[in-house]
Design a protein around this motif. Sequence first.
Motif, PDB file in Angstrom:
ATOM      1  N   ARG A 528       4.685  -3.783  -3.938  1.00  0.00           N
ATOM      2  CA  ARG A 528       4.989  -2.771  -5.157  1.00  0.00           C
ATOM      3  C   ARG A 528       5.635  -1.621  -4.322  1.00  0.00           C
ATOM      4  O   ARG A 528       5.931  -0.481  -5.162  1.00  0.00           O
ATOM      5  CB  ARG A 528       3.522  -2.429  -5.845  1.00  0.00           C
ATOM      6  CG  ARG A 528       3.178  -3.821  -6.523  1.00  0.00           C
ATOM      7  CD  ARG A 528       2.074  -3.048  -7.440  1.00  0.00           C
ATOM      8  NE  ARG A 528       1.652  -4.554  -8.466  1.00  0.00           N
ATOM      9  CZ  ARG A 528       2.336  -4.537  -9.491  1.00  0.00           C
ATOM     10  NH1 ARG A 528       3.220  -3.853 -10.094  1.00  0.00           N
ATOM     11  NH2 ARG A 528       2.033  -5.811 -10.330  1.00  0.00           N
ATOM     12  N   CYS A 529       5.944  -1.644  -3.283  1.00  0.00           N
ATOM     13  CA  CYS A 529       6.779  -0.420  -2.765  1.00  0.00           C
ATOM     14  C   CYS A 529       8.143  -0.946  -2.723  1.00  0.00           C
ATOM     15  O   CYS A 529       8.875  -2.004  -2.747  1.00  0.00           O
ATOM     16  CB  CYS A 529       6.581  -0.372  -1.235  1.00  0.00           C
ATOM     17  SG  CYS A 529       4.593   0.470  -1.068  1.00  0.00           S
ATOM     18  N   VAL A 530       8.904   0.530  -3.026  1.00  0.00           N
ATOM     19  CA  VAL A 530      10.469   0.260  -3.230  1.00  0.00           C
ATOM     20  C   VAL A 530      11.173   1.315  -2.298  1.00  0.00           C
ATOM     21  O   VAL A 530      11.063   2.423  -2.545  1.00  0.00           O
ATOM     22  CB  VAL A 530      10.816   0.335  -4.593  1.00  0.00           C
ATOM     23  CG1 VAL A 530      12.632   0.176  -4.742  1.00  0.00           C
ATOM     24  CG2 VAL A 530      10.209  -0.503  -5.705  1.00  0.00           C
ATOM     25  N   THR A 600       6.858   3.290 -13.974  1.00  0.00           N
ATOM     26  CA  THR A 600       6.565   1.911 -14.517  1.00  0.00           C
ATOM     27  C   THR A 600       5.209   1.689 -14.538  1.00  0.00           C
ATOM     28  O   THR A 600       5.004   0.909 -15.595  1.00  0.00           O
ATOM     29  CB  THR A 600       7.288   0.899 -13.226  1.00  0.00           C
ATOM     30  OG1 THR A 600       6.591   1.002 -12.071  1.00  0.00           O
ATOM     31  CG2 THR A 600       8.985   1.000 -13.092  1.00  0.00           C
ATOM     32  N   GLY A 601       4.407   2.380 -13.965  1.00  0.00           N
ATOM     33  CA  GLY A 601       3.053   2.043 -14.181  1.00  0.00           C
ATOM     34  C   GLY A 601       2.589   2.676 -15.577  1.00  0.00           C
ATOM     35  O   GLY A 601       2.056   1.881 -16.296  1.00  0.00           O
ATOM     36  N   LEU A 608       4.855   0.899  -9.489  1.00  0.00           N
ATOM     37  CA  LEU A 608       5.713   0.692  -8.268  1.00  0.00           C
ATOM     38  C   LEU A 608       5.539   2.278  -7.416  1.00  0.00           C
ATOM     39  O   LEU A 608       5.149   3.130  -8.062  1.00  0.00           O
ATOM     40  CB  LEU A 608       7.027   0.444  -8.640  1.00  0.00           C
ATOM     41  CG  LEU A 608       7.295  -1.045  -9.205  1.00  0.00           C
ATOM     42  CD1 LEU A 608       8.963  -1.055  -9.549  1.00  0.00           C
ATOM     43  CD2 LEU A 608       7.212  -2.051  -8.036  1.00  0.00           C
ATOM     44  N   MET A 609       5.650   1.938  -6.197  1.00  0.00           N
ATOM     45  CA  MET A 609       5.866   3.321  -5.477  1.00  0.00           C
ATOM     46  C   MET A 609       7.192   3.327  -4.901  1.00  0.00           C
ATOM     47  O   MET A 609       7.710   2.828  -3.730  1.00  0.00           O
ATOM     48  CB  MET A 609       4.864   3.327  -4.547  1.00  0.00           C
ATOM     49  CG  MET A 609       4.722   4.556  -3.366  1.00  0.00           C
ATOM     50  SD  MET A 609       4.594   6.257  -4.798  1.00  0.00           S
ATOM     51  CE  MET A 609       3.786   7.216  -3.694  1.00  0.00           C
ATOM     52  N   ARG A 686      -3.914   6.756  -3.060  1.00  0.00           N
ATOM     53  CA  ARG A 686      -4.289   7.717  -4.336  1.00  0.00           C
ATOM     54  C   ARG A 686      -3.164   7.147  -5.436  1.00  0.00           C
ATOM     55  O   ARG A 686      -3.567   7.267  -6.633  1.00  0.00           O
ATOM     56  CB  ARG A 686      -3.708   9.018  -3.864  1.00  0.00           C
ATOM     57  CG  ARG A 686      -4.867   9.916  -3.274  1.00  0.00           C
ATOM     58  CD  ARG A 686      -4.232  11.054  -2.707  1.00  0.00           C
ATOM     59  NE  ARG A 686      -5.530  11.956  -2.227  1.00  0.00           N
ATOM     60  CZ  ARG A 686      -6.406  12.407  -2.603  1.00  0.00           C
ATOM     61  NH1 ARG A 686      -6.578  12.577  -4.033  1.00  0.00           N
ATOM     62  NH2 ARG A 686      -7.242  13.445  -1.913  1.00  0.00           N
ATOM     63  N   ARG A 687      -1.972   6.551  -5.010  1.00  0.00           N
ATOM     64  CA  ARG A 687      -1.097   6.199  -6.094  1.00  0.00           C
ATOM     65  C   ARG A 687      -1.614   5.044  -6.726  1.00  0.00           C
ATOM     66  O   ARG A 687      -1.760   4.897  -7.957  1.00  0.00           O
ATOM     67  CB  ARG A 687       0.173   5.654  -5.335  1.00  0.00           C
ATOM     68  CG  ARG A 687       1.284   5.259  -6.307  1.00  0.00           C
ATOM     69  CD  ARG A 687       1.446   5.712  -7.750  1.00  0.00           C
ATOM     70  NE  ARG A 687       2.447   5.028  -8.739  1.00  0.00           N
ATOM     71  CZ  ARG A 687       2.293   5.123  -9.988  1.00  0.00           C
ATOM     72  NH1 ARG A 687       1.361   5.864 -10.596  1.00  0.00           N
ATOM     73  NH2 ARG A 687       3.238   4.415 -10.725  1.00  0.00           N
TER      74      ARG A 687
END
Length: 936
Positions: A528-530, A600-601, A608-609, A686-687
């Motif tokens: 989920r990292c971009v 997006t969350g 996403l991060m 944390r995210r």
Amino acid sequence: MSPRRTSSPWSNSSLARFSPFLPSKGRNPCWCCRRFVSTASPRTTPSLNTTSDVFLAERIIDRAIAQVAWMIHRANHRSDARPHDPKAGGHPAACTSSAHILGALHLLVRRPEDWIAGKPHASPMDHVLHHHLGLFRDASGGWMTFEQSAEVLDRLRAFSEKGEPVLQSYHAASDPDHARMLPSGSVGLPAPAGLYLTLAEDWLESHDLGVPSKGHCFALIGDAEFREGSLLEVLAEAAERRLGRVTWIVDYNRQSLDGDRFPDPQVYDGDDARRMSKMANAHGWDVIDLRHGSLRRRIFHRKGGAALRRFMERDLGDGGLQDLLRCSSGAEAKAWLIARHPSSESLLSTLRDEIILEFVRDLGGHDLSFVAAALHEARGNDARPTLVIAHTLKGWGLPIAADPGNHSLLLKENQLSQVLEARGLHPEDPYETFPKGSLEAVLLEERGSELRTGLESLEAKSTATHDKVREELPAEWPDDFGIDLTLHSRTHTQWMWGQVISKLARLALSNPDAVSEKERAWLRIAQRCVSLSPDVGTSTNTGFAMNGRVFGIRGAWTSTPTCVPRRPDLTPRHDRSGFHLRFDIAEGAAMSAMGAFGRTGELMGSPLMPMLTIYDFFIKRALDQLFYDLYWNAAFLIVGTPSGVTLSFEGAQHAWKSDLQLPGLITWEPAFCEELEWILADTLARRFDGRDEGRRGVLLRCVTRTIDQELFLGHLRKRPDFAGWTDDAIRNRIRKDVLSGGYRLVDRSGAKDYEPGDNVVGIFAMGAVVPEALEAASRLEEDGVLADVYVVTSPDLLAGALGRLEDYRHLRRGLGFPAGLHVRPLPHSPGSVDLLAMGTSRVPIVTVVDGEPGLLDNIGSLLGVHQVALGCRRFSKCGRPDQVYDLEGIGADSIHDAARRALAREAVEEIHVHPRAIQEALAARKRPRVDIEDLL
């Protein structure tokens, strides 16, 4: 009755008498009359709305025009206004120029899953239409009644005293009708944000990460706004990434804040609309030009009409049209046209004056049937983005129409009364909806129900997706990523960032059974990292994250480049192997994309991060986008690297580091690699477990100057309180301090001659200049001065807005700084045998940072001690880091001298104390102590 608008721009008079020039009863206007300015062949998809829908929507829009005018009037005439308050403001003319565009969108075209990026000044029109559709929500999420939403309309630009819902000046997430509406305010920003939301949906779908539904983004922008660099920067982006679910609609009213716009018609072969069309076509967009309404088009089909059309499109120009629109009668307009285009006299002589006046004002952006058909057409094109140029009249339906100064002009009392009365409205109930059972009410209920039901369904799917994501998260978060520094004792923080993002890129495609247990905890998060960067990936140690992982377009890539050895493969891919979004030198576009992916969350339930790697100095190029992302409450990580004058050989052009203290943003600037690893691990944890409220935006600054990593544990082992501790125990303890904003690296309190208030000074250093602080401390010891060295990891947590939330507890207590007055006896007598002479002083501090001194210059006041703040105060020059540091006054010599000066300036204040007071103080120490904070 004819399916055209029921009012002219200036009045509410019926057009029934113009029926010979209107579309045939029961039929839509001729679709083939629409002119495409596009290299693609014109498509002929008819409107999906019936003639009766269009006619009823016209009546709803006509009422909304009056209600918007009243809504803005009320905002400027409240009973609680005070004599010296500024004007509340508002833009009724800008609202009504876009009335038929927004009416077509909300009443006829929009679907629940669509994203709407509105024009800031037109937000009251959105609100009024939402009121009629029943799209306002209360605090519990339920739908408001019409009576409740009417009360909210009356609170435009009001302050919520007791939590009652209000409407901000422009679209905001706090508005009760904000669903699927993007925030606005700064022009040029909502449209790119919406564009990248559609790209984020594509990303989620291609990576099998869950997306409730993929919507179309409709963005309304002003014609002057179309010159905003933020829009032009992403124009090519949309087509190159094949984002067909994007439509930008230009409200082309030829006026801006300062008045009429006068583009040179000779330069643009007509007017500014042609420039827009050519520019959009050149960047791969389809263009629909809604220049003429149906009345104009019918007249153009008469003898002499083609020549008149050419004159109006090629020779008249924007300035000429504005002059023509200000004609107050058909006779005046006829004379004006004949004087400038004599060959039109034979045609115009066949028309009655009232027809000529209506002909002049018959702009395509106010022909609802054409507008709706164009938006349906744009939605059907999923291969290319579409630009719709809707020619409109600023102030449509109001007595201030076409007035060159009408941008923020408010209606007078008598004008407002006439506008309301013409629509059958009264000040006692200005937001009245249509009677139950009326055809308008039936249409509104059907459309409102469709939108409400669809929104509820999307929210339910988002919640289910979010719950599934939470179930996949690790039960316990690792403290780090397991980066081995054994062979890298001398390295820099940018290198460490490259190690972390490379590991995340590898894990994103890894089989869970093929990784270690510790790595498995990061695997779901890595997916989920971009990664994003504006053409700086290979120069910031993130090349591995790009290699074979660039996310590209749908379908086959038509030109596959040959991969060069020892260089990353940058061929775009549209599948789950994509990890990186590549941008050219377009910091604004990259920042907008980052914000969209970071929402997006909350918007789709699938977080996403986004992680943007960017030269720190170039963050300034996208400050407006950064502020928008924070205001939008997006989650993101910006890695600004390299940063500061530490980028020594680049000189002044890339060196200045600004103090960015903005709501929702936390800034980190680690000195050592282990600090950075802990910070990144904590940021991701944390995210994804929801502990990032108030700090969703993260700015991490790195450098390329190597630092001896052994300095970190080497000095910590010498701290008196860590005597006998293992390295792992020290790490576990100091990690908490690092994540709290700072820690004590050098502690001299164990020295025999340690005398706070006499020979002790504190040095607070942040980032790359920590080695200089350590060197200065060593030299001060040779002078008999004992310097404790404190490393600041986050100025926001230690001494900024986030630290304020806990009354700066970590700074004042957690670091062990010897604050307060320090008392010692003086050698002379105070003149009384009953008193003792005592001297009091404090421990001064020196703060040093590669950047603006303001990053740390409030620490002294928070501790109540004298401070000397060192930082960059001039443009830099090329040179070695030590040379540049000396130039800026932040090198070891400068720190050493500043500490000596601070001690010399620390005044000793003499006090006289009775011995009995000392005895009582000693006795009090034996009694249980009450913490003053326990009494608050």
